[in-house]
Design a protein around this motif. Structure first.
Motif, mmCIF file in Angstrom:
data_model
loop_
_atom_site.group_PDB
_atom_site.id
_atom_site.type_symbol
_atom_site.label_atom_id
_atom_site.label_comp_id
_atom_site.label_asym_id
_atom_site.label_seq_id
_atom_site.Cartn_x
_atom_site.Cartn_y
_atom_site.Cartn_z
ATOM 1 N N TYR A 816 -5.793 -2.331 10.008
ATOM 2 C CA TYR A 816 -5.533 -2.389 8.655
ATOM 3 C C TYR A 816 -4.060 -2.029 8.248
ATOM 4 O O TYR A 816 -3.247 -1.421 8.858
ATOM 5 N N ASP A 818 -1.504 -0.802 5.092
ATOM 6 C CA ASP A 818 -1.651 -0.281 3.567
ATOM 7 C C ASP A 818 -0.309 -0.298 3.019
ATOM 8 O O ASP A 818 0.741 -0.972 3.724
ATOM 9 N N LYS A 819 -0.012 0.283 2.117
ATOM 10 C CA LYS A 819 1.514 0.424 1.291
ATOM 11 C C LYS A 819 2.484 0.989 2.322
ATOM 12 O O LYS A 819 3.545 0.372 2.227
ATOM 13 N N ASP A 905 -5.093 -3.709 2.954
ATOM 14 C CA ASP A 905 -5.619 -2.850 2.280
ATOM 15 C C ASP A 905 -4.833 -2.136 1.603
ATOM 16 O O ASP A 905 -4.222 -1.215 1.991
ATOM 17 N N ALA A 908 -5.425 2.941 -0.812
ATOM 18 C CA ALA A 908 -5.425 4.268 0.195
ATOM 19 C C ALA A 908 -7.144 4.807 0.312
ATOM 20 O O ALA A 908 -7.425 5.292 1.282
ATOM 21 N N ASN A 915 -3.766 7.026 5.931
ATOM 22 C CA ASN A 915 -2.248 7.533 5.915
ATOM 23 C C ASN A 915 -2.416 9.172 5.863
ATOM 24 O O ASN A 915 -1.801 9.665 5.855
#
Length: 987
Positions: A816, A818-819, A905, A908, A915
Motif C-alpha cells: 500500500y 499512503d501520503k 491509499d 490513513a 503509518n
C-alpha cells in the motif's frame, strides 16, 4: 555607566547554554564571541553617553561634541566642516581624513556655486554659435519644439535633483554621490562612470566650440583678419593645437581650485549677460539690410564660387514679417562643418548637448556652504533664466535673418551686432566657462569614485588633493582624457554621443528619485516637495526615448557598458553602509505580494517544500544545511536555532547579537535561507515558537527537518569544508578562500567531544510529535556528515537516490501507498531535478515482495503506471525479503493470494494504519538492515519510511533505538513522514 557595562557582561556570562537541534545539541557561542559582544556593548554605551552630553550641553563648541553627534548636526544644520577638530573628525565613522581624501572647504554660495556654473554651461556654444543653426535647420516651430522638449527633460530632471539633494547631507561628488547613495554601489558606480565620461565629452565639445569661434574670427580670412593674415587653418592638426592650448588654460584654472572656478564663472556670467543684452538690442537697432560674409571654413559655399564672382554672402534683413514667415518651417540641409545632412534628431542632439549643464551646481556640492538649499534654488533659477534667453534669441533670429545666413554662417551674430567684439567676447566667455564647468565636474566625480574604491585601487591617484582639498591629479587625468577626445575634431561630431551620455545620466537621476518615491521609505522626506513620481517617470521616459532617437548605436553601446560595469561591481566587496534602493523596493514589492498570497487559494499542483531545519551547532551541520538547500525547490528555507535561557537574566535579547554571525555563515555556505532564533526555557518550547513564527502570511513552513539522535560523535564539518569562491575575470578563473570563513569558524564552539547530550531521547521524540501535532511534515537526516557532494557531482560519476516506500515496522502494509510514500517520492524526485544531482544521479524505487510470481509482475507494472502518472522518472527494483519475514516469524501481505495488488491509499484510516510504529525483534531489524546494505550501499541518499512516534513513554525509547538499528550503516539516510497531499496527476 561602567557599572551597567559590568552588569551586562556578568549577565551574558551567566546566560544558560544555548540549545537547538541538529545532529545533537550544543551551546552557540564560546568565550571569544562573548568577549566581542562585550566590546560591542561598550561601544554602544559610549555612544549613548555622547548623545546625552550633546543634549545637556547644546551651547558647547562643535569641536567638543562627540563626532557622531556633530556629523548628524552638520547634516541637518550644515555646520562647517572646519569646526571639527582633527581628532574628532578622524573618528567619524566611514570617513577617512588622509591627505588623499581631505574635504574641500565649503565657501561657495548659491549664485557663485550653483547659478553661475549652471547658467554658463547651459549657454555654452548654443547661445552664439548654434542658435541660428538650429533655427535655420529646424525652423522656428521646430526650434520651439526642440527647446521645449529639451527643457522639459531638463526641468523634470531638475525636480529629481532638487528632491534628492534636499533629503540629507550632500557630500562631494555631486550627481554621482546622489545616485550611488540612492541606487546602491553597483548602479551608482556604473552610472557615475558614465556621468564622468559625459563630462569629459562635454568639455571637449565646448573646447572645440571655443576654437571654432576663435578661428572664424582670428583665422585666415576670419572676421578680424584678411585672407593672408591670421592663424593657420589649413590642417586639422592646427585646430587640435589650438584646442590643446585652450584646454591647458582651463586645466590651470581648475588646478587652482573650486573657489577660483566659482569666482571666474560669476565674472564670466556677468560678461555673457551683458554681451547677450547687446545682441538683443542690436536686432532692434540694426533694421537695415546687411550682407554678411560667409566664412571660409564653409567649404560648400566657397566651392560654388567661380571666376571673378564676389565672395559669397548672405542677407540679414532686420526684423521683417516676410523673413519671420520664411523661417517658420524646417528645411534640413547639409551641415558644412560635418558634410552630413541634418535631421530633427541630429539637430536636437546638437541643441541638447549645449544645455546639459544642470548638474554643474551639484558637482560643486563638496564646496557649497549649504548644498540642500543652494542646489534647488540655483539650478531652477538658472534653468528658467536660460530658457527665456534662448526663447527670445530664437524668435529674434527667425524674424531678422534669412535662411541662407543661418545655415551658412554660424557666427553671424557678431557682424550684425552694434559692436562686433561684444559677440566675440560673449562667445569665448560662454564656451570656455562651460568647458571649465565640465572639466571640474569630471574631476570631482572621478575623485568621488576613487574615494569610494569601487574600481579597486585603479583610481587611487585621483584621490590625491592639495592642502585646500582640490583633487589635482583628478584634474590632470580628466584633462588628459579630454585631450584624447579632441582628436575627434568637429563640434557637431562630438555632440550626439555627448547628448546620449548626458541623457542616460539624467535618466538615472530620474530613476533614482522615482525608486525612492515608489519605495515609500519613511526617511525619504525631502524639503523640496515640488515633484512626484509622475515627474520622475516623465523625465525618465523622455530621456530614454530621445537617447534612441539621437543614436540607437551610441545608446546601445552606453547601456551595454553600464551593464558590464554593474556585473563587474556586483562581484566586488562593496560598501553596504550606503543603503541600496533595491532593498527598499524589494521590501515594498515583497510586502505587497505577500498580502496577495492567499493561503486559501493554494493548490496541490503548486506545492513545494517550505523547510524549517533545526540546527544546534552549525559547525557540525554544514552538509545537512546544504542538502536542505538543494531539496527546497525554490521554497521557503528557514534555519532555526533555540537558545535556552530567560530574557530576564540578560540586559537585551542575546539572539540579536548572534543573528549577524549566522547570516555570514549562510553567505559563506552559499545557501538561500533565512535565520530564525528564539530564546526559551526548553528546546521543545522554543521549537514550538519557531514552527509558529517561521514565515509570513501565506508563506509558512510545511516541513520540519531534524538531525538524527544517535551515539555518533559529531564532526567539525565547517573546519574541514573548503570554501572557495570562483570568479571569471577577463577569461581566467580566480579561485580564492572566502575571507569570512575564519571569523565564522572562531565564533561557533567546536563540536562536543564527550558522549553526553543536552537533549534526552524523550525530548527528541517530543519534538517529532509536536511537529506532527502542528501539522508539519517531518524528515530526519542521519549520517549526513558522510555526504560527499563533490564526489557525487564529479564528472563521469553516477550515483543513485533510493526510495523504500514501505514501513518496515508494519510489513503487512507493504502493498500500500499512503501520503508518506508520496511525500518520500516527491522529495526524492525534487532532488533529482536539481542542478548537478540531475546529471549524476538516478532515482530507484524499491518494491518488496515475498518471492517472484505472476503477482510480482502485476505489482511492478501497476507501480510503473503510477509513477508515470506522477511524471516521476524512476527505475523500479524488485526485492525479495523472504529472509527478513522469516526472521519476523509472520506472513506479510506478500503471502496472500495473487489478486491482492498495490493500491493507493491516501486515507490513513482507510483500513490500514500503515503509518504507525510497532516494536520488532532485533533479528528482524538486522535482516532489514542487511537487505538495505545489499541493495543501497552505492546510493548517495536513501529515503525510508518514518512511522508516527508512539504515545507511551516506554515505547519512545524503543522507537529511537529501532530506527537507529534499521539505519545503522555508513550512508546518508532520510526518514520521512508526510501528512498532506503533495503530488497531483491533473493538469
Amino acid at each position: 555607566m561602567a557599572g551597567n557595562i559590568q552588569y551586562m557582561q556578568q549577565g551574558m556570562d551567566q546566560n544558560p547554554s544555548q540549545i537547538g537541534m541538529g545532529n545533537e545539541t550544543e551551546p552557540l557561542l564560546g568565550s571569544r564571541a562573548r568577549q566581542r559582544r562585550s566590546v560591542d556593548t561598550d561601544m554602544r554605551q559610549n555612544h549613548s553617553v555622547s548623545f546625552l552630553v550633546e543634549d545637556s550641553k547644546q551651547e558647547e563648541n562643535p569641536a567638543n561634541i562627540h563626532p557622531h553627534v556633530h556629523f548628524l548636526t552638520r547634516s541637518l544644520s550644515t555646520a562647517n566642516i572646519e569646526d571639527l577638530s582633527s581628532d574628532s573628525f578622524s573618528s567619524r565613522p566611514n570617513i577617512t581624513t588622509s591627505h588623499s581624501q581631505r574635504s574641500s572647504p565649503r565657501i561657495l554660495g548659491t549664485f557663485s556655486g550653483v547659478f553661475a556654473p549652471v547658467a554658463m554651461s547651459m549657454f555654452s556654444t548654443l547661445l552664439y554659435l548654434r542658435a541660428g543653426f538650429v533655427v535655420g535647420q529646424a525652423g522656428l516651430l521646430g526650434s520651439y519644439s526642440q527647446l521645449v522638449l529639451a527643457y522639459f527633460i531638463l526641468f523634470m530632471t531638475v525636480l529629481s535633483i532638487c528632491a534628492i539633494s534636499t533629503n540629507g547631507a550632500l557630500e562631494g561628488g555631486g550627481a554621482y554621490y546622489m545616485i550611488s547613495r540612492a541606487l546602491g554601489p553597483e548602479f551608482g558606480g556604473s552610472i557615475g562612470f558614465l556621468f564622468f565620461v559625459a563630462n569629459i565629452l562635454s568639455c571637449a565639445l565646448y573646447t572645440t566650440g571655443f576654437v571654432e569661434g576663435f578661428l572664424e574670427n582670428f583665422g585666415k580670412g576670419g572676421s578680424f583678419m584678411s585672407d593672408d593674415e591670421g592663424l593657420s587653418t589649413n590642417s586639422d592638426w592646427w585646430q587640435y593645437a589650438y584646442c590643446t592650448i585652450a584646454l591647458f588654460v582651463c586645466g590651470l584654472i581648475c588646478i587652482v581650485g573650486g573657489a577660483m572656478f566659482a569666482r571666474t564663472s560669476a565674472i564670466i556670467l556677468l560678461v555673457v549677460v551683458f554681451c547677450t543684452i547687446t545682441v538683443i538690442i542690436s536686432f532692434f537697432v540694426k533694421s537695415n539690410r546687411i550682407d554678411v560674409d560667409i566664412p571660409k571654413t564653409n567649404d560648400i559655399a566657397w566651392a560654388n564660387k567661380t571666376g571673378n564672382i564676389s565672395d559669397p554672402t548672405a542677407v540679414y534683413t532686420g526684423l521683417s514679417g516676410k523673413t519671420f514667415r520664411d523661417n517658420i518651417d524646417s528645411n534640413y540641409t547639409i551641415d558644412y562643418s560635418t558634410d552630413t545632412t541634418m535631421s530633427y534628431a541630429t539637430v536636437f542632439a546638437i541643441l541638447f548637448s549645449s544645455v546639459t549643464g544642470i548638474l554643474n551646481g551639484a558637482n560643486m556640492s563638496g564646496e557649497l556652504k549649504d548644498p540642500s538649499k543652494s542646489i534647488p534654488k540655483g539650478t531652477v533659477s538658472a534653468v528658467f533664466f536660460t530658457f527665456c534667453t534662448y526663447l527670445i534669441m530664437m524668435t529674434l533670429i527667425a524674424g531678422s535673418c534669412s535662411r541662407d545666413l543661418l545655415i551658412n554662417n554660424y557666427a553671424f551674430l557678431q557682424q550684425i551686432n552694434v559692436w562686433d567684439p561684444f559677440v566675440v567676447i560673449g562667445m569665448f566667455a560662454a564656451s570656455i566657462s562651460a568647458a571649465l564647468g565640465n572639466l571640474i565636474g569630471a574631476s570631482r566625480v572621478l575623485q568621488a569614485l576613487g574615494n569610494d574604491q569601487l574600481f579597486w585601487h585603479f583610481l587611487k591617484p585621483a584621490t590625491i588633493t592639495t592642502n585646500g582639498g582640490n583633487p589635482i591629479l583628478s584634474v590632470v587625468i580628466s584633462w588628459f582624457l579630454v585631450q584624447l577626445v579632441l582628436l575627434v575634431g568637429s563640434l557637431n561630431k562630438i555632440a550626439p554621443i555627448t547628448s546620449v551620455f548626458f541623457l542616460l545620466s539624467y535618466a538615472s537621476t530620474n530613476l533614482a528619485c522615482l525608486a525612492l518615491e515608489l519605495a515609500s521609505a519613511p526617511n525619504f522626506r525631502p524639503t523640496f516637495t515640488y515633484f512626484s513620481w509622475h515627474t520622475c517617470m516623465l523625465g525618465l521616459l523622455g530621456c530614454m526615448i530621445m537617447c534612441f532617437l539621437i543614436s540607437a548605436i551610441y545608446t546601445s553601446v552606453a547601456l551595454v557598458l553600464m551593464l558590464l560595469l554593474v556585473i563587474l561591481l556586483h562581484f566586488r566587496s562593496l560598501p553596504t553602509t550606503w543603503g541600496s534602493i533595491s532593498q527598499a523596493l524589494i521590501f515594498h514589492q515583497v510586502r505587497k505580494y505577500l498580502l496577495m498570497l492567499d493561503p486559501g487559494k493554494s493548490h496541490v499542483k503548486y506545492w513545494r517544500p517550505q523547510i524549517l531545519l533545526m540546527v544546534a551547532n552549525p559547525r557540525q551541520s554544514c552538509e545537512l544545511m546544504d542538502f536542505c538547500n538543494d531539496i527546497k525547490k525554490s521554497g521557503l528555507y528557514v534555519i532555526g536555532h533555540v537558545k535556552t535561557g530567560k530574557l530576564e537574566s540578560a540586559v537585551y535579547d542575546p539572539c540579536l547579537e548572534e543573528t549577524p554571525v549566522w547570516l555570514k555563515l549562510i553567505q559563506q555556505l552559499r545557501i538561500k535561507a533565512f535565520i530564525e532564533m528564539t530564546l526559551a526555557a526548553t528546546v521543545p518550547e522554543g521549537f514550538q515558537h519557531l514552527v509558529r513564527i517561521s514565515g509570513l502570511g501565506g508563506m509558512k513552513v510545511n516541513t520540519v527537518c531534524f538531525g538524527f539522535y544517535d551515539d555518533n560523535m559529531p564532526q567539525d564539518s565547517l573546519l574541514k569544508r573548503k570554501t572557495h569562491r570562483q570568479r571569471r575575470l577577463f577569461g581566467s578563473t580566480e579561485r580564492r578562500e572566502d575571507s569570512t570563513s575564519g571569523n565564522v569558524l572562531e565564533t561557533f564552539d567546536s563540536p562536543r567531544t564527550d558522549p553526553g547530550k543536552r537533549v534526552s531521547q524523550y525530548e527528541y521524540v517530543k519534538l517529532i510529535k509536536d511537529a506532527l501535532k502542528l501539522q508539519k511534515n517531518v524528515f530526519l537526516c542521519r549520517n549526513f556528515q558522510l555526504l560527499d557532494k563533490e564526489a557525487i557531482l564529479k564528472p563521469g560519476n553516477k550515483s543513485y537516490i533510493d526510495v523504500w516506500p514501505v514501513n518496515f515496522f508494519k510489513p503487512e502494509t507493504a502493498s500500500y501507498f499512503d501520503k508518506t510514500c508520496l511525500f518520500m517520492l516527491q522529495l526524492a524526485c525534487i532532488l533529482t531535478m536539481q542542478n548537478g544531482w540531475k546529471n549524476h544521479t538516478e532515482l530507484r524505487v524499491y518494491l518488496c515482495v515475498k518471492s517472484w510470481s505472476e503477482n510480482t509482475d502485476i505489482k511492478e507494472k501497476k507501480l510503473s503506471t503510477f509513477l508515470r502518472q506522477l511524471r516521476i522518472q524512476a527505475k523500479i527494483k524488485v526485492v525479495c525479503w523472504d529472509s527478513a519475514m522469516a526472521a519476523l516469524g509472520t506472513k506479510s501481505s506478500a503471502d496472500e493470494p495473487s489478486h491482492v495488488e498495490p493500491v493507493l491509499d491516501l486515507n490513513a484510516e482507510g483500513g490500514h494504519s500503515m503509518n504507525e510504529f510497532a516494536s520488532k525483534p532485533d533479528s528482524y531489524l538486522r535482516a532489514i538492515n542487511t537487505m538495505l546494505q545489499d541493495n543501497s550501499s552505492h546510493a548517495a541518499v536513501t529515503f525510508m519510511y518514518l512511522p508516527q512516534p508512539p504515545t507511551e513513554l516506554d515505547d519512545q525509547a524503543s522507537y529511537v533505538q529501532q530506527l537507529t538499528k534499521v539505519s545503522d550503516w555508513p550512508q546518508p539516510t532520510v526518514f520521512v513522514h508526510g501528512l498532506h497531499p503533495v503530488t497531483s496527476t491533473t493538469l
